[in-house]
Design a protein around this motif. Structure first.
Motif, PDB file in Angstrom:
ATOM      1  N   ILE A  93      15.115 -26.767 -12.583  1.00 35.27           N
ATOM      2  CA  ILE A  93      14.493 -26.563 -11.268  1.00 35.27           C
ATOM      3  C   ILE A  93      13.082 -25.978 -11.442  1.00 35.27           C
ATOM      4  N   ASN A  94      12.193 -26.259 -10.497  1.00 37.76           N
ATOM      5  CA  ASN A  94      10.886 -25.589 -10.486  1.00 37.76           C
ATOM      6  C   ASN A  94      10.983 -24.327  -9.626  1.00 37.76           C
ATOM      7  N   GLU A 119      20.879 -26.243  -5.692  1.00 40.28           N
ATOM      8  CA  GLU A 119      20.907 -27.688  -5.420  1.00 40.28           C
ATOM      9  C   GLU A 119      19.526 -28.237  -5.021  1.00 40.28           C
ATOM     10  N   MET A 120      18.520 -27.383  -4.945  1.00 42.46           N
ATOM     11  CA  MET A 120      17.169 -27.822  -4.569  1.00 42.46           C
ATOM     12  C   MET A 120      16.396 -28.300  -5.808  1.00 42.46           C
ATOM     13  N   ASP A 121      15.276 -28.978  -5.564  1.00 43.07           N
ATOM     14  CA  ASP A 121      14.409 -29.406  -6.665  1.00 43.07           C
ATOM     15  C   ASP A 121      13.405 -28.307  -7.014  1.00 43.07           C
ATOM     16  N   MET A 122      13.075 -27.513  -5.987  1.00 38.84           N
ATOM     17  CA  MET A 122      12.063 -26.462  -6.160  1.00 38.84           C
ATOM     18  C   MET A 122      12.491 -25.266  -5.298  1.00 38.84           C
ATOM     19  N   VAL A 123      12.114 -24.083  -5.747  1.00 40.34           N
ATOM     20  CA  VAL A 123      12.445 -22.892  -4.955  1.00 40.34           C
ATOM     21  C   VAL A 123      11.275 -21.910  -4.978  1.00 40.34           C
ATOM     22  N   GLY A 124      11.017 -21.341  -3.807  1.00 41.58           N
ATOM     23  CA  GLY A 124      10.063 -20.235  -3.720  1.00 41.58           C
ATOM     24  C   GLY A 124      10.744 -19.118  -2.955  1.00 41.58           C
ATOM     25  N   MET A 125      10.888 -17.994  -3.564  1.00 43.70           N
ATOM     26  CA  MET A 125      11.512 -16.880  -2.842  1.00 43.70           C
ATOM     27  C   MET A 125      10.861 -15.575  -3.277  1.00 43.70           C
ATOM     28  N   GLY A 126      10.893 -14.631  -2.375  1.00 38.97           N
ATOM     29  CA  GLY A 126      10.277 -13.353  -2.706  1.00 38.97           C
ATOM     30  C   GLY A 126      10.802 -12.291  -1.774  1.00 38.97           C
ATOM     31  N   PRO A 127      10.364 -11.064  -2.023  1.00 37.85           N
ATOM     32  CA  PRO A 127      10.856  -9.957  -1.195  1.00 37.85           C
ATOM     33  C   PRO A 127      10.375 -10.076   0.241  1.00 37.85           C
ATOM     34  N   TYR A 128      11.208  -9.640   1.165  1.00 35.60           N
ATOM     35  CA  TYR A 128      10.770  -9.488   2.547  1.00 35.60           C
ATOM     36  C   TYR A 128       9.820  -8.300   2.596  1.00 35.60           C
ATOM     37  N   ARG A 140       6.268 -34.035  -1.806  1.00 38.56           N
ATOM     38  CA  ARG A 140       7.153 -32.860  -1.843  1.00 38.56           C
ATOM     39  C   ARG A 140       7.129 -32.139  -0.500  1.00 38.56           C
ATOM     40  N   TYR A 141       8.203 -31.427  -0.209  1.00 42.85           N
ATOM     41  CA  TYR A 141       8.252 -30.665   1.049  1.00 42.85           C
ATOM     42  C   TYR A 141       9.000 -29.356   0.818  1.00 42.85           C
ATOM     43  N   LEU A 142       8.410 -28.297   1.323  1.00 43.76           N
ATOM     44  CA  LEU A 142       9.042 -26.976   1.224  1.00 43.76           C
ATOM     45  C   LEU A 142       9.514 -26.535   2.601  1.00 43.76           C
ATOM     46  N   LEU A 143      10.775 -26.188   2.701  1.00 46.84           N
ATOM     47  CA  LEU A 143      11.287 -25.635   3.955  1.00 46.84           C
ATOM     48  C   LEU A 143      12.306 -24.547   3.603  1.00 46.84           C
ATOM     49  N   GLY A 193      13.488 -38.889   0.606  1.00 45.59           N
ATOM     50  CA  GLY A 193      13.047 -39.100  -0.774  1.00 45.59           C
ATOM     51  C   GLY A 193      12.106 -38.051  -1.329  1.00 45.59           C
ATOM     52  N   PHE A 194      11.831 -37.019  -0.553  1.00 49.34           N
ATOM     53  CA  PHE A 194      10.958 -35.939  -1.026  1.00 49.34           C
ATOM     54  C   PHE A 194      11.589 -35.176  -2.199  1.00 49.34           C
ATOM     55  N   GLN A 195      10.740 -34.597  -3.028  1.00 47.46           N
ATOM     56  CA  GLN A 195      11.175 -33.486  -3.871  1.00 47.46           C
ATOM     57  C   GLN A 195      11.269 -32.325  -2.890  1.00 47.46           C
ATOM     58  N   VAL A 196      12.428 -31.708  -2.798  1.00 51.99           N
ATOM     59  CA  VAL A 196      12.640 -30.735  -1.737  1.00 51.99           C
ATOM     60  C   VAL A 196      12.761 -29.321  -2.287  1.00 51.99           C
ATOM     61  N   GLY A 197      12.022 -28.444  -1.642  1.00 54.01           N
ATOM     62  CA  GLY A 197      12.071 -27.046  -2.028  1.00 54.01           C
ATOM     63  C   GLY A 197      12.595 -26.206  -0.884  1.00 54.01           C
ATOM     64  N   SER A 198      13.282 -25.133  -1.214  1.00 48.73           N
ATOM     65  CA  SER A 198      13.670 -24.184  -0.186  1.00 48.73           C
ATOM     66  C   SER A 198      13.510 -22.779  -0.752  1.00 48.73           C
TER      67      SER A 198
END
Ligand code: 5AD
Length: 332
Positions: free
Chosen positions: A245-246, A201-210, A136-139, A173-178
């Motif tokens: 989605i995760n 459209e991503m497989d995983m998402v991480g988001m939070g407040p600035y 997996r890769y998060l960007l 081929g990564f599970q891709v997160g943004s």
């Protein structure tokens, strides 16, 4: 109601939205919350992002890099405690051979899923990391508004490159997160609605407040309460837009409200990232001010997170990889 209006829901309507999203999560990904042990293995960074506490120009912190042995010890902790999955995160500019070698050693010793969060590389380098065994890769795209992206990054960081990296990661081929930061000065609700269109459209998402960091040029006054509510509404709407989605309940939420991460779980998030970086390094990996868990040990974080998950009636899914069902659908 359209996304721009839904994002601004408050009070009872907001509670209803979150409830609906949690119910939707239960139906589509279940009541499990998956663990990703976060190893912040180096704060060295070649970039100078205007919002980030470990930017190159910040000389107020002590730069560190964990040895391979120290990283393997963190991985062992995760394996022994059934986290099943780790995230290797660092500032940008890590040597590709070091990374490849590290991935191979971890995979040989421990049955763990590996997520990388190391920034921008060439497609060839991403391929090497994948071939070494990382799944997996998060960007984070940070914002899909190209102009705003330009304002919060130095000139050498190009929006199109970032987009290309995300495309390359998928092709490899990564599970891709943004993910994005919510409440960047100058960001509009319309921007956030467009972010959701991209993130779904991503497989995983991480988001939070600035969260402002004193040692950065972007240290401006912001409306924490508003950004907190927007962040939770983003989680809820993303769950409704992309059922399988995760979604991570991010630590930044907890800066604003002590139960911020629980709130995200209740709004449809299903992943949590307990920090497993050795305690002595944590104070030097503060992307933003008042980062929680800096004075805790990995064991403390494990207990704390497990209790947080249970407190909202969800299941700490230890012993499960928790691969993205969205990914499985995408590659079918
Ligand atoms: N506030 C919130 N999130 C931040 N990040 C970096 N700096 C901040 C900040 N000041 C996030 C970015 C990055 C991730 C690793 O941390 O989104 O991609």
């Amino acid at each position: 109601m359209d996304t721009v209006n839904l994002l601004q829901l408050e009070n009872e309507e907001q509670i209803e939205l979150h409830k609906k999203a949690r119910q939707f999560a239960n139906e589509n990904v279940g009541n499990n919350v998956y663990f990703r042990g976060l190893i912040e293995f180096s704060n060295m960074c070649k970039n100078d992002c205007l919002y980030c506490g470990i930017r190159k120009s910040n000389n107020k912190l002590i730069r560190y890099s964990l040895s391979k042995k120290e990283i393997l010890d963190c991985a062992k902790f995760c394996f022994d405690n059934k986290y099943s999955s780790i995230v290797l995160q660092s500032g940008e500019g890590q040597d590709i051979d070091f990374v490849v070698n590290l991935i191979k050693s971890i995979k040989t010793n421990y049955d763990l899923r590996i997520t990388l969060c190391l920034g921008e590389y060439s497609k060839q380098d991403y391929q090497k990391m994948f071939d070494a065994g990382a799944e997996r890769y998060l960007l984070r795209i940070e914002t899909t508004n190209k102009e705003l992206y330009g304002q919060i990054h130095p000139n050498n960081m190009i929006f199109e490159n970032r987009m290309k990296c995300i495309k390359d990661l998928k092709a490899v081929g990564f599970q891709v997160g943004s993910g994005v930061m919510v409440g960047i000065p100058g960001q509009t609700v319309e921007d956030l609605a467009k972010d959701l269109d991209f993130l779904k459209e991503m497989d995983m998402v991480g988001m939070g407040p600035y969260i402002p960091c004193k040692e950065t040029p972007m240290n401006k006054e912001i409306n924490f309460k508003k950004n907190y509510d927007f962040s939770l509404n983003m989680v809820a709407l993303l769950r409704l837009l992309s059922p399988k989605i995760n979604i991570a309940a991010t630590t930044a939420l907890q800066v604003i409200r002590p139960k911020g991460r629980e709130a995200a779980l209740m709004a449809g998030a299903n992943v949590i990232m307990p920090i497993v970086t050795p305690q002595k390094y944590r104070a030097n990996y503060q992307l933003y001010d008042d980062k929680p868990c800096v004075n805790e040990s990995s064991k403390d974080c494990m207990c704390c997170i497990t209790n947080r998950i249970k407190s909202v009636g969800l299941n700490p899914a230890l012993g499960e990889f928790g691969d993205s069902l969205k990914y499985q659908e995408r590659v079918k």
